[in-house]
Design a protein around this motif. Sequence first.
Motif, PDB file in Angstrom:
ATOM      1  N   PHE A 108     -11.472  -6.961  -9.255  1.00 32.32           N
ATOM      2  CA  PHE A 108     -11.300  -7.948  -8.192  1.00 32.32           C
ATOM      3  C   PHE A 108     -11.246  -7.243  -6.843  1.00 32.32           C
ATOM      4  N   THR A 109     -11.723  -7.926  -5.825  1.00 37.14           N
ATOM      5  CA  THR A 109     -11.752  -7.371  -4.478  1.00 37.14           C
ATOM      6  C   THR A 109     -10.441  -7.687  -3.757  1.00 37.14           C
ATOM      7  N   PRO A 110     -10.138  -6.957  -2.680  1.00 38.28           N
ATOM      8  CA  PRO A 110      -8.879  -7.202  -1.969  1.00 38.28           C
ATOM      9  C   PRO A 110      -8.709  -8.645  -1.510  1.00 38.28           C
ATOM     10  N   LEU A 120      -0.411  -6.871  -3.389  1.00 38.42           N
ATOM     11  CA  LEU A 120      -0.960  -5.658  -2.790  1.00 38.42           C
ATOM     12  C   LEU A 120       0.056  -4.528  -2.850  1.00 38.42           C
ATOM     13  N   GLY A 121       1.323  -4.860  -2.610  1.00 42.60           N
ATOM     14  CA  GLY A 121       2.369  -3.854  -2.716  1.00 42.60           C
ATOM     15  C   GLY A 121       2.511  -3.333  -4.134  1.00 42.60           C
ATOM     16  N   LEU A 122       2.436  -4.233  -5.110  1.00 42.65           N
ATOM     17  CA  LEU A 122       2.510  -3.813  -6.508  1.00 42.65           C
ATOM     18  C   LEU A 122       1.346  -2.883  -6.852  1.00 42.65           C
ATOM     19  N   LEU A 123       0.158  -3.213  -6.370  1.00 40.94           N
ATOM     20  CA  LEU A 123      -1.009  -2.379  -6.665  1.00 40.94           C
ATOM     21  C   LEU A 123      -0.879  -1.000  -6.046  1.00 40.94           C
ATOM     22  N   PHE A 194       0.325  -1.719   8.448  1.00 43.74           N
ATOM     23  CA  PHE A 194       0.026  -0.308   8.708  1.00 43.74           C
ATOM     24  C   PHE A 194      -0.510   0.372   7.444  1.00 43.74           C
ATOM     25  N   LEU A 195       0.116   0.119   6.292  1.00 42.71           N
ATOM     26  CA  LEU A 195      -0.349   0.729   5.050  1.00 42.71           C
ATOM     27  C   LEU A 195      -1.769   0.297   4.715  1.00 42.71           C
ATOM     28  N   LYS A 196      -2.101  -0.940   5.040  1.00 39.40           N
ATOM     29  CA  LYS A 196      -3.477  -1.396   4.818  1.00 39.40           C
ATOM     30  C   LYS A 196      -4.433  -0.653   5.735  1.00 39.40           C
TER      31      LYS A 196
END
Length: 305
Positions: A108-110, A120-123, A194-196
């Motif tokens: 799957f894509t973002p 997203l945090g879990l990934l 920021f993490l992204k």
Amino acid sequence: MRETTVLPGVPCEAPRDGEPPVHRLEVRLPERVPFAAGGFDAMGPMSRADYPHRHTFYEIVHVVEGTGAHVIDTESYALRPPQLGVILPGQVHWWEGVRGLEGSLVLFTPEFLVDGPDDLGLLRRLGERPWVDLDAAAHARTSLLMGELAEEYRGGDDGFAGVLRSLLHVLLVRAARMPGGQAVVPSQGLAGEFLKLVADAGGGGVSVRECAGRLGVTPGYLTEVVRAATGRTPAALLREARAREAQRLLVATGLSVRQVGARVGFDDPAYFCRFFRREVGMSPGGFRKHHERPVPSIEADAPPP
């Protein structure tokens, strides 16, 4: 849809000279859902690709049979089924010397997780320990969820995209509950944004000031928020991202040390070598030699993109 999702038959993105190819996720018509699930055979020959490559999408793989190894960035993980693996966009990976590989995958894509920012945090957290052994109970639960995801995807009934997101969320939460997965990674707010940015930039050499400008805050405020959320400064996280990308290129390509340094934003090879030694603990040449293994030839082994 973003360019990370393409219709069947569209060629993969051309890599930069000397770098591994980049695979994108094809989507079904007419739904165009940036998601796919099923067994290795259903996903096609690239699901068992034995040459270094990257994805623009996430991949979760549940291995139930097989021998050999799976290489992710600089680490080789021996196959001891049942196991669960997570490959993040931008990572370099390939199957090495595998025999009898069986199992199932979820791709799957973002943007598929647009309604689930916590995922997203879990990934990100799961990506820090991308290959885990499953006990009997975890294997049974994972098999059930992977089967439900594949069945829902194949059926394509009304509302199936929402069901897929819900099932995927359960899979990620349960995977994060496995030993070593309890830490929380911010996925919302300024720290998450920021993490992204860091993930999107890869090893591009973006600065804290540039990130702050894109996010509409001062560098000082960004540092304060990110340190409170992660325990680390933005500068440290950016240095880590550059060093990680350099390690990938040193292990999975034939680029020279000078070329690798240039790819991660260093015009001066000597400065790059000092940076790498400080971050990794050895020289780029020493790191490459330490992780040296026969890397499959992309030209010889890869199917046409």
